[in-house]
Design an enzyme around this catalytic site. Sequence first.
Site, PDB file in Angstrom:
ATOM      1  N   ARG A 554      -9.265  65.333 -41.207  1.00  0.00           N
ATOM      2  CA  ARG A 554      -9.712  66.689 -41.503  1.00  0.00           C
ATOM      3  C   ARG A 554      -8.615  67.450 -42.236  1.00  0.00           C
ATOM      4  O   ARG A 554      -7.433  67.177 -42.062  1.00  0.00           O
ATOM      5  CB  ARG A 554     -10.067  67.412 -40.199  1.00  0.00           C
ATOM      6  CG  ARG A 554     -11.415  67.042 -39.658  1.00  0.00           C
ATOM      7  CD  ARG A 554     -12.524  67.289 -40.640  1.00  0.00           C
ATOM      8  NE  ARG A 554     -12.763  68.713 -40.791  1.00  0.00           N
ATOM      9  CZ  ARG A 554     -13.747  69.375 -40.211  1.00  0.00           C
ATOM     10  NH1 ARG A 554     -14.628  68.734 -39.466  1.00  0.00           N
ATOM     11  NH2 ARG A 554     -13.898  70.667 -40.405  1.00  0.00           N
ATOM     12  N   LYS A 559      -1.818  69.638 -40.488  1.00  0.00           N
ATOM     13  CA  LYS A 559      -1.757  68.220 -40.873  1.00  0.00           C
ATOM     14  C   LYS A 559      -1.000  68.032 -42.192  1.00  0.00           C
ATOM     15  O   LYS A 559      -0.634  66.936 -42.565  1.00  0.00           O
ATOM     16  CB  LYS A 559      -3.161  67.633 -40.971  1.00  0.00           C
ATOM     17  CG  LYS A 559      -3.913  67.629 -39.633  1.00  0.00           C
ATOM     18  CD  LYS A 559      -5.331  67.077 -39.797  1.00  0.00           C
ATOM     19  CE  LYS A 559      -6.202  67.284 -38.560  1.00  0.00           C
ATOM     20  NZ  LYS A 559      -5.986  66.275 -37.501  1.00  0.00           N
TER      21      LYS A 559
END
Length: 841
Positions: A554, A559
């Site tokens: 995602r 991230k």
Amino acid sequence: MTKRPTFKFDKELFKRSVEYNVRSMYRKDMEDATAQMIFQASAHALRDQIIDCWMNTQKAFEEQEPKQLVYLSMEFLMGRAFGNDAINLQAYQPIADALSELGFDINAIEDEEPDAALGNGGLGRLAACFLDSLATLRYPAYGCGIRYHYGMFKQKIEHGQQVEVPDNWLKHGNPLEIRRPEYTEEVHFGGYVTSYQVDGGRTMFRQEGYQCVNAVPYDMPVIGYGNGFVDTLRIWDAEPVEEFRLDSFDKGDYEKAVEDTNLAKLITEVLYPCDDHYQGKELRLKQQYFFVSASIQQAVNKYLTGNKDLMKLPEKYVFQMNDTHPTLTIPELMRILMDEHAMQWDEAWHVTTSCCAYTNHTIMAEALEKWPIELFSKLLPRIYQIVEEINRRFLLDVHAKYDNAGVNVQDKIRSMAIIFNGQVRMANLAIVASFSVNGVAALHTKILEEEVLKDFYDLYPQKFSNKTNGITQRRFLLHANPLLAEWVTAHVGEDWITDLSKISDLKLYADDPKAQKEFAQIRFRNKQRLAAYIREHNGIEVDPHSIFDVQVKRLHEYKRQLLNIMHVMYLYNCLKADPNFKMNKRTFIFGAKAAAGYVNAKLTIKLINSVADVINNDDSINGMIKVVFIEDYRVSNAEIIFAASDVSEQISTASKEASGTSNMKLMLNGALTIGTMDGANVEIAEEVGRENMFIFGLSSAEVLKYENNGGYDPYEIFNNDQNVRQVLMQLVNGTYSADNPELFRPLYDSLLKSSPQNPADRYFILKDFESYAAAQREVDKAYSDQKKWMKMSILNTACSGKFSSDRTIQEYVRDIWHLKQVSFPEDIPAKKSGTRAVPAK
Ligand code: 26W
């Protein structure tokens, strides 16, 4: 006693039934059937062949009455079923042969199946891997979830931007599900609570004036590997209680009927595509109560058909809550026990807290679910009363423990109260009322215990444990990478399929030149397969000799896809500035969906595509770098990507990624990790050795320390690091957005400007940049020595044994669920299952 259900695939029968199904379902001959028709006909034929195993397994449950797991999850990211079922039935090749004899290619038929994308990302896929392991290990289990009519949106990229398209996955029907209207449950919303007296003067409560919806279950088989054992995924669909009657003359009735019908139509319509970001949406709370209430009512009713004493419910059922989304399990079970079965509070509390267990999947504060009291109490008036009472009693306990103990009780209440500041805090409710709380990787659990949930850990240390995530090697190696799977079997035997620890025998071959060569050839063929996929879907030519560097997950700021693409921009600058700049050819591959309302995440997708446009079309760099954004990343194309990856990007800000699971899938397939010491990366390093991966960046302790001091000053870096400054300026000078130089300004600002809500560079992208670039230079250097690279690659596959979800499930069983494997009389004790049991604690 029920016989062990054995499955024997009958190829001729299968072929006949495919032909028959095509005729009966579509009134067509084989020659005229479309691939979709063949898929439907084949899936039905397969379902017919497993029905006996499914029924036998359920019959064994009825006879043996084993304790059962109910795994409650708002998400099950199952992906495609047909190929996986064929694999687990050990019938993949015969089915491929049968289809080929009928004139079809099994890959093309598999491609006709839409992914069952009933999940967002890691948490949903974990649930799917767990079901695979539970069935393979022959544990009695139900996955309980929601039959969303629209799953995770399909992603289209238009002009470099993400466009969300509805995922009408049920358009052609779902051949692998069975509707079970006989197990319908009613779920009630709204209204008000009344009390009444019963014999003995006790006051009882009930909800009245509510809206009503039927929960109708659909069952999907979850097939164990090679054991004829079939568990069930039960997903609930909402239907109006009474078909809306046009002949209703009573205005009140008529309106209520319309409202109930509308409610039913809405509840299971669509999966919320938000990931790690909580929004107080009423419909989401409805979804949560809907599937939890149906699942728990069902469990209690089923229990009562064979047992009388509800006090013993915990001997037969354990309810595992996948994050806080199903936390209403707690007050719903209390309600059923007290209001419907006249149990007293203390007894109901004892039963509830002995049945419920909670898994935490994130420390991100913005992901924590908190519902405004107003909304909650209006939608679920009786449930709210119960939560209030749980909170009242809990706070009494807190006072009893900390008053006069030299502790600031108000601080404790502020952090632990279930109802606080006008909100119901679901994680707090889950922790107080569960007998078990677990994190999903060692580091994550440590952060929960020592930081995020410290006060709870002080209060209930015995509840906490770690269960490091895992993945199923059946889907992510055996099905996804048949070439490597076959090679592994040839070298270590086939036991790895049900006991991944066996794969460690591959270590013996890490230095073997012949093995290295074969390994390299397999990797190359998989890269050709991915290159062909990219050619077909992106129209981009990539060189399978280049390093395939992959970040698929995602899209989220923590991230740090932005760090990755900024490093690509930096490398491109190096190539442009110095014609002699040396590097191995590299293909940077991204796949990611962004939540529809997440502005910076969507802008990062646009940036990746804009950088790709510029770099891929610049002949002056001789194709040294290619950038590919794979549209609509999902389970089915993930399988192709994992098998072809050289480098696995696991670059989250340390402390933020609870575990990660793509890191495990990529490692299993022989990719080398470049990553921070975050989530399960830490354990990957323990297994394979730091020398066989590329570690960089701040540690989680360093990140947490900066955060506690209000962040750091990114201008220290901006002012001193030429390379970083150049890349930053390119975000706002039109290098990648000539038409609109301001386009990427919000990304630039997020890195340099602080706001009342966010410190500048909240995710430490600039802070980690230099260290990341250095690690990338190490990657490049290592790849230049192909022998060494292949050795490291083999070692990564060989050391991935710990990361099987079979191991994870055995740990849950040993420490939390206490289930017994279902046995059949013909079982040969020595070969109960191929899977190593986890050693006792
Ligand atoms: C309320 C909105 C919402 C929706 C989903 C909040 C949080 C979530 C999930 C917790 C997001 C998720 O999938 N988390 C991931 O879970 C994986 C399985 O444990 C971990 O491997 C990932 O690190 C974690 O981000």
